[in-house]
Design an enzyme around this catalytic site. Structure first.
Site, PDB file in Angstrom:
ATOM      1  N   ALA A 100       0.813  -1.209   0.000  1.00 15.62           N
ATOM      2  CA  ALA A 100       0.000   0.000   0.000  1.00 15.62           C
ATOM      3  C   ALA A 100       0.849   1.263   0.000  1.00 15.62           C
ATOM      4  O   ALA A 100       1.798   1.385   0.760  1.00 15.62           O
ATOM      5  CB  ALA A 100      -0.900  -0.009   1.234  1.00 15.62           C
ATOM      6  N   CYS A 101       0.508   2.203  -0.847  1.00 15.03           N
ATOM      7  CA  CYS A 101       1.060   3.555  -0.845  1.00 15.03           C
ATOM      8  C   CYS A 101      -0.035   4.475  -1.355  1.00 15.03           C
ATOM      9  O   CYS A 101      -0.938   4.047  -2.063  1.00 15.03           O
ATOM     10  CB  CYS A 101       2.277   3.689  -1.760  1.00 15.03           C
ATOM     11  SG  CYS A 101       3.672   2.610  -1.376  1.00 15.03           S
ATOM     12  N   SER A 102       0.055   5.746  -0.985  1.00 17.22           N
ATOM     13  CA  SER A 102      -0.942   6.717  -1.430  1.00 17.22           C
ATOM     14  C   SER A 102      -0.253   8.018  -1.804  1.00 17.22           C
ATOM     15  O   SER A 102       0.781   8.369  -1.232  1.00 17.22           O
ATOM     16  CB  SER A 102      -1.973   6.978  -0.329  1.00 17.22           C
ATOM     17  OG  SER A 102      -2.576   5.781   0.119  1.00 17.22           O
ATOM     18  N   ASN A 138      -2.968   2.256  -5.247  1.00 19.91           N
ATOM     19  CA  ASN A 138      -2.381   1.059  -5.868  1.00 19.91           C
ATOM     20  C   ASN A 138      -3.420   0.386  -6.757  1.00 19.91           C
ATOM     21  O   ASN A 138      -4.104   1.049  -7.509  1.00 19.91           O
ATOM     22  CB  ASN A 138      -1.836   0.124  -4.781  1.00 19.91           C
ATOM     23  CG  ASN A 138      -0.983   0.849  -3.763  1.00 19.91           C
ATOM     24  OD1 ASN A 138      -1.385   0.992  -2.620  1.00 19.91           O
ATOM     25  ND2 ASN A 138       0.184   1.336  -4.159  1.00 19.91           N
TER      26      ASN A 138
END
Length: 355
Positions: free
Chosen positions: A24-26, A206
């Protein structure tokens, strides 16, 4: 080039039934009054990066580590990047994030569906995926310039293996933003670049692919976000929350409030520290967050394990060809705080992840 938005509710339903877990990344970009632009992101991973700031000046000779026909190029623009290791026991070998002296910023995020295609049979130059951020930032002054070049596919991005034992595939997509407020989300699918280019593409997480994320988000836009929002840490839920809270940020002229607002949204979509979910083993805690103040040329870094935030003022950085490559440790260096402009030490260039 702008991606087409799919609006059929049936597609939304089908997407919801086919959710794949991913690292997860934002990322969000806030557009404020008087041309203010601030981009923030979270970096989520299953192990530490040994993350460091690097200053890489104009004229630096770079090796893309692409194996056969590896691209070697001289930096046209000076860059400040966050680099780290893709193997917790290995050397620094990849750039994940950065901004150049012209105000162009880049964020590398995980995308399970990414496919850079087979190695070309021609003599096209190649770069490791670990060098992608540095290549873009050192070569182009704006989102528009970078998008035009990437669309031509004149350089092949090598999807090198990474992690302990090099058992994981480097499946990523790239977000770009600049001081004009322009943005782009760049995904390679089936070996071809799919580019969403425009000021409106302010949010990226993602999986699923960006077209599908936009479809899901359009569905939620029809609801009252002040009463109900998806609350999980899945990528599609974080996209919806980030989009809604970004739209609620005040149009302030205050620099501190602008950066604080962006970081408050990024913290909202971060994954709790130490989070372990046996049903979604690829979702990982947030290790750090960054923000680019494109308008004022300040690069912020915040470690989850530190109470201190640090920043680099690019206006005060000497990017001249004789200034040399410099670095300062960020993860594990918990005594530093505030401006790190004077904390850098001479360093060698990064040996990027090899195929």
């Amino acid at each position: 080039m702008k991606g087409k938005r799919i609006t059929a509710i049936g597609v939304v339903a089908a997407t919801c039934l086919n959710i794949s877990a991913s690292l997860a990344c934002s990322r969000i970009t806030w557009l404020g009054p008087d041309g203010q632009v601030v981009t923030g992101r979270s970096m989520d991973w299953p192990y530490p990066f040994n993350a460091r700031f690097y200053i890489i000046p104009r004229g630096t000779q770079n090796d893309g580590a692409g194996g056969t026909n590896s691209l070697r190029w001289a930096s046209k623009y000076g860059t400040a990047v966050v680099a780290g290791t893709t193997d917790p026991s290995g050397p620094v070998d990849a750039t994940f994030d950065g901004m150049n002296e012209k105000g162009l910023g880049a964020n590398l995020l995980y995308l399970d569906e990414a496919d850079f295609g087979p190695a070309p049979t021609d003599d096209r130059p190649r770069i490791s995926v670990g060098a992608w951020v540095q290549y873009v930032l050192s070569s182009f002054a704006s989102v528009g310039e970078a998008v035009a070049a990437i669309g031509e596919q004149s350089v092949y991005i090598v999807p090198a293996k990474f992690g302990p034992g090099k058992t994981h595939s480097t499946v990523v997509h790239l977000a770009l933003s600049d001081s004009s407020g322009d943005s782009a989300v760049i995904e390679f699918l089936n070996g071809k670049p799919v580019i969403h280019h425009g000021r409106e593409f302010q949010v990226m997480t993602n999986s699923p692919t960006y077209d599908e994320q936009l479809t899901l988000n359009n569905y939620w836009k029809g609801l009252d976000g002040s009463k109900f929002l998806p609350g999980s840490y899945r990528s599609e839920d974080r996209f919806v929350r980030a989009s809604y809270y970004l739209s609620q940020l005040p149009q302030t002229k205050d620099e501190r409030k602008a950066v604080a607002g962006v970081m408050s949204v990024i913290r909202n979509v971060s994954v709790p520290w130490g989070k372990v979910d046996p049903e979604h083993p690829n979702l990982s805690p947030t290790y750090w967050r960054t923000a680019f103040d494109h308008s004022r040329m300040i690069y912020y870094f915040e470690s989850t394990l530190s109470a201190n935030s640090v920043w680099l003022d690019l206006k005060k950085v000497n990017f001249g060809p004789t200034s040399g490559i410099r670095t300062v440790a960020l993860e594990g260096n918990y005594n530093i705080q505030g401006s790190v402009n004077t904390a850098f030490k001479p360093a060698k260039n990064i040996n990027y992840l090899t195929p």
